[in-house]
Structure formats: C-alpha cells, structure tokens
Design a protein around this motif. Sequence first.
Motif, short mmCIF file in Angstrom:
data_model
loop_
_atom_site.label_atom_id
_atom_site.label_comp_id
_atom_site.label_asym_id
_atom_site.label_seq_id
_atom_site.Cartn_x
_atom_site.Cartn_y
_atom_site.Cartn_z
N LEU B 61 14.18 -8.58 -1.32
CA LEU B 61 14.18 -8.46 -2.77
C LEU B 61 13.04 -7.56 -3.21
N ALA B 62 11.89 -7.83 -2.62
CA ALA B 62 10.71 -7.06 -3.01
C ALA B 62 10.93 -5.58 -2.70
N ILE B 65 13.32 -4.12 -5.13
CA ILE B 65 12.76 -3.85 -6.45
C ILE B 65 12.01 -2.53 -6.42
N LEU B 66 11.21 -2.36 -5.37
CA LEU B 66 10.45 -1.12 -5.27
C LEU B 66 11.39 0.07 -5.17
N ALA B 67 12.39 -0.08 -4.30
CA ALA B 67 13.31 1.04 -4.09
C ALA B 67 14.08 1.34 -5.36
N ALA B 68 14.57 0.27 -6.00
CA ALA B 68 15.35 0.48 -7.21
C ALA B 68 14.48 1.12 -8.28
N GLY B 69 13.26 0.59 -8.38
CA GLY B 69 12.35 1.12 -9.38
C GLY B 69 12.11 2.60 -9.18
N SER B 70 11.85 2.98 -7.95
CA SER B 70 11.53 4.37 -7.70
C SER B 70 12.73 5.26 -7.96
N LEU B 72 15.27 4.66 -10.00
CA LEU B 72 15.61 4.72 -11.40
C LEU B 72 14.66 5.63 -12.17
#
Lengths: 392, 398
Positions: B61-62, B65-70, B72
């Motif tokens: 999950l962590a 989140i990082l991957a999705a954040g970057s 996006l």
Amino acid sequence: MAERAPPRKRAWSWRSQAFRGLIYQIVAVALIAFGVWYLVNSTLANMAARGIQSGFGFLLQPAGFDIGESLIPYDALDPYWKAYAVGVLNTLRVAAVGIIFATLLGTVLGIGRFSGNAIVRGLCYAYVELFRNVPVLLQLLMWYLLFADMLPPITEALSLGGVLFLSKNGLSFPVPVWGPGVGLALLGALAGMVAAWLYRRWAIARFEATGQIRSLFWVPMVIVIAGALLGWIAGGAPSTWNVPRPDGFIMHGGASATPEFLAVLLGLVLYTAAFIAEVVRSGIASVVRGQVEAASSLGLSKDQAMRLVILPQALRVIIPPVTSQYLNLTKNSSLAVAVGYPDVVSIANTSLNQTGRAVECIALIMAVYLTTSLATSAFMNWYNRRAAIKER
Amino acid sequence: MDLVEYCQVRCDYVSLAAFPRSASAYEHKAFRDGQFGRSEPGKQNFNQVETTHMKTNRTKLALAILAAGSALAIATPAQAGKTLDAVKARGELVCGVNTGLAGFSAADSQGKWSGLDVDVCRAIAAAVLGDGNKVKFVPLTAQQRFTALQSGEIDILSRNTTWTLTRDASLGLHFAGVTYYDGQGFMVPVKNKIKSAKQLKGATVCVQSGTTTEKNLTDYSRANNLNVKPIVFEKQEAATGAYFSGRCVAFTTDASGLASIRNKDAKDPKEHTILPELISKEPLGPVVRRGDDEWFAIAKWVLNGLIESEEYGISQDNVDKLKAESKDPVVMRILGTSEDTGKLLGLDKDWMVRALKTVGNYGEMFERNVGPKTSLALPRGANALWNKGGLMYAPPIR
C-alpha cells in the motif's frame, strides 16, 4: 650499479581508475537522491493539489480511541504519539517474549534431531516439517479460532485452585501486590544474581588453576533464590496477592494474557521455532565429528561434550541465520492485526482512518519496524563477534 | 515520446515489477480487457491495478501510494471536469462499494451487485451513460476506500461512509448527500440478558477498524464511565467471527450494519438482539473527489432527484406514463419535458428518466433493499421523507 628508482606513480589522472570510480559513485548517489526527492516531492505536491492535508502534526492531537491492552497507562484523550507508543510496546512485548520462547523451543528441537532415540528424532522432524510449511497467518488464525471457540465463556471459566482462570477472556493469573516487601525481594534476587556471577567467575578461575570442578548451575541458582528469600523475609514476608475474580462478564484483579496475545505469541513461536530448529541442526552438523571423538577421548560425558565442545563451535554457524529468524518473527508480528491484537500496525490503521494521513501512518510503521530490526540486528552482530573465533 | 507518456509506460512497468506475485483475478481481467497498458493522458488506468494490490498487503500500500502520487503529479495536477469525460470515454462508471454488506452493497453468487449503495451508482451510471449496468464495482475495505477515491481508482465511493468534518475537510473529498441516516448501536447475545448499553461495564466489544465506530465507542464509554475494552479487527468478517464465537460481549457498528450482519451471519438471528441505544449520528452518503465541481454536482443532483421523485410520486413503473402525460410543472422539470435541467449538469434532458427507470425513486430503493419487507426489515424511521416525519429533504430541481 645503482638501480634507477621506478618512476613515481602519479597520484591522480583524468584517466585513472580512481577518478572513474569516483565519478560513478557520484552519479549513483545523485541518481538515488534524485529518485527519493522526486517521489517525496511529487507525492507532496500532488496531495496538496488535491486538498489532502499532510504532515505529522496530528501526532500531538488527542487520539480519541481506546486500546484493548496496554503496558503503560493510556487514556483515550492522550495524543496519537502515545497511542503509537502503546502499539510499539505491544509489538515489542510479543516479539521479545516470542524470541525467547522460539529460541528455547527451537534449540531443544534442533538438538532433538540428533537424539539416539528414533521416536524423539522422528517427532522433531515431523514438527519442523509441519510448522514451517504452513503459512504463519493461517497458524495465527487457527490458534485464535481455537481459543475463541473452544475456551469456555468467562461465566464458566476453567479454574485452577481459584487463582488461575482460563476462559474466552484469556489466561488470568494472580500478581503480587506491589509494596516495599516485594521491592526488597526483587532487590535480594538482584543481589543474588551479582553474587552468583562473582561465584561463577571465582569457580572458573579455581577450575583453571586447580582442576577442581564446581557446579556452575546449582550453586548459583541457590545463591539467587536465597537472595530473593532473604529480601522477602527482610521485607516482612508480604504474602498478599492480587487474585483474579470473575464477576459477570469481566475479570476483576490479577493480570491476564488475552486470547489475542496468546494466539499471536503461540503462532509466532511455533512457526519460528521450526526454522530455528533447522538452523541449530545445521550448526551442530557443521562441527566436525573429530571434535566429538576428541571430547569423548578426554573423558567428557555426552552432555558435557554437547555443552562445552559442540554448541560453542556450532554457535558461530548458528548466530547469523538465527538473527534473520528473530527479524522475521518481529516483522511477522504485524500479522497480529488479523486476530485483533493491538500492535503498532493496528494502532496505525486506526490512526490512518481517523486522520486520513495514509502516507504518514505507513511511514511511521515502516520506521518502527526498521528501527526494531536494525537494533536486533546490531545486538546480534555484537553477540556474533563475541562468539566468533578469537584469533590471537 | 513526451515526458507524460514516458512516465506512464515506466510507472506501469515499475508497478508490475514491484508486485509480480500478487496477481488476483481482478487484475487478470484488467489485463484481458486491455485496460492496463492504454496510456491516455488524464486517465490513470494503472492506479486501478496499484490499488488492487493494497487489498493484499500493507507494505505494498505504501509503495502504491508513493507510486500513484508520483505518477499523478505529472499526469494531472487538477481534475476539474475530467471525471465526467473520463467516465464517458471509458463507457463505464467505476464505483467503490463495500466488500459485502447485505442490503447496502453485496454481490450474489452470479457476481451481480445489489443494495442501496449499489443503486446510487446504477442511477448515476444511467443518468450519465444511459445504462445502469455500465458500472464496475470495486469492493473496498474501510481502510482502502478513501485512498482509492483520492488516487482516482474509482469515480465515486458509495460505501456506507459517514459524513464527518474531518473527512470532508482534510481528505480532499466531497460528500454528495445522505442516502441513509444511521446511528451506531450494539448487538449482544440474548442469553446474556443485557437490556441496555449502559450494562456493558468493563465488557469486551468487537469492532472493525477503519471506521468512525472506534471513536464513538470510546466517546460513549467515557461519557457513561463504562471502561469497555475494544478488540479491533482489520476485517469485518474477523470482527463478527470473534463476536459470534463469544470472545466479545457485544459487537458494535451502524445499526443498519448490525441488522445486516445479524441476518446474514448469525446461526440463529433470534439469538442476538440490538440494544435500543444509538450512540452516534451516522449520516451515510456517496463521496466524490474534490476539485471536480461538475462531477460533484452530478452525483449530488442525481441523489436529490431520486429523493424528490419520491416526494412527487414518480416511480419506476409510472415514469414513462408521467413523462408522456404529466402536466405538473415540477414533474415535468424532473423528467425534462419542460426545462432541460440535464443540460445544466452537462447531461441530456432524460437524465432522471433513465435513473428512475433503472432503480426507481428513493423510496423504492429503500423498500427493495433494506425496507420492512426485506430480510433486514429496517423501519423507514429517520429516512422517511421530510413531509412524512423523516429527514429526507432534497433541494428542489428547478
């Protein structure tokens, strides 16, 4: 004829290997730093763009939720960081107790694999194969279901002499009422331990000087117990115990280990012990047969040979992989959330949902496990250096 | 290949490489449908995949989140007006629902979803896409739901979610309204002879994590000096399992959830009783991402339309007839026969007609899924219309 000295090696050149190495290292470090910066920066920028609030400020806010079991006094109005501390302590409690029991059980099982008795050998073998091949999460769930389903409700708690109770609320046991007498008894035990250690040093020195053998187990044991007893008597021999007493669906007094804690502990211990048993077995197997023969030719009994000759040598092989198992046990304790044990992951999950700080909460979990693992690892490395061959 | 494309290709690759072993059936489907590698700027297909992984592992999950954040950050910093276009282009509404709460969102043995929360999504899909079946339901746990919405995996979250200040103000979300006025209650075994929540002194209470319930429980416990011991489980199934095995004296969640669980999971529903006290207000409603006002308005007004249709007697059966014959100006506005209300929302004039044909009005949705005639047998109570003694009041469609 005087030889010409070889030309002095140039310390530095654009084309030297050292320079190229330096460049590669700088590039590698810069790439890693850029990668980290990129991930962090874009995550933050993106969260800000979406109106998601971030930051660790929430740690100072009141948590507002209760925690089922806690080693330190905790109240729902305490801040989040304290809730985290409770979770970390719960994790450490199950990990520390688990490591001790897993080591004891694993060592016994590992030695058992060399037993002359075929049944003992077979049982140890069967144990290892059974427990290390079933996923640990399933084992946790199995133990928890067993405890939650099989144990009687608290109204019909199984009682042992009216002091020990086993029910769906867990194992309740009496604890001594704290007082100066108990403190003195503990102090006595501590003094006994110091005395026992001094005696042990003296006994070893005597043995090396004169060859007289003294017991290094029973005498120190007696010293410790005598110290504790003396302290207890000096403190007026207090004998009040806080005995658990079932009342309706709660247990008054005493202390208890909840089914959640027991399930996590049992699951982790039984699983990890299987791996430690294999490590111990391989360690013992690595000691060459000649060592055993040499020991018996010196007249050492089988016990003595194991204790004095084989295990110390096997330790060198055992310690590094056992360290990995300790780390595994600690990290596997994060599965506790599946059976409702309030470890740090469980607390972080709740915090995450109350505050919505997903990235921060996950980062905290990672930091906790990283710190715990590195500390365990550092301790075991220190112990490993102690046990390693000292080359003089 | 520009930077955006490059990142999307690369990020897909990274997320695949990082989680090669946790492929689920859902993912395979994503592969088959070719939803994986399509790189359309402004549409983060890969987020669906990443968030699927969250179900399996927290550490992942962590990473996700990082991957999705970057990803996006580069793809779309703001999403104004994007959701409607994305839904239309995809031809499918992606709706986050509960993993299984009978009456609200649950899949049957054929994988067909039904429930009050599910109907909200079907109504929106009908209004936007013209077909209430063009919905992909993504079952989410309480913990995954907000991240799934924030990251763009789902277009709307309709998963018995309580509207609170913290969630509304700090998670980058908007609540589109209330579909069910609920309150938190307790369920206890009949044999323990507990008649009131005030008798739960020192009791162990099973609760699912990731909800507002834990905090309500603590508040109530403090206010009444009960000192209850919460036992917190990650999964609802684990929490109810522990309660039914007798580990906890009581189980707590929203009263509607208690009715659903008692009915579905108890060996004999008669052995368990729901205590009279409701200890909190739980207005449940659908949620959308912040920053896309157009989509927010659509979700809000489809819901309002369903409630107002009940008030004016437009139902699934008579909607065609009323559309052809009604001369009532309010009904005509709702059904788009006089003013084109849909146009203001970026839809066509038949938007409510289609929604009503698909799920009926709010009253029908309630009766069909959770009402007195269903196995949940929940009374209409606070969820009756405002002019019938309840709280359901929709701003007018005009």
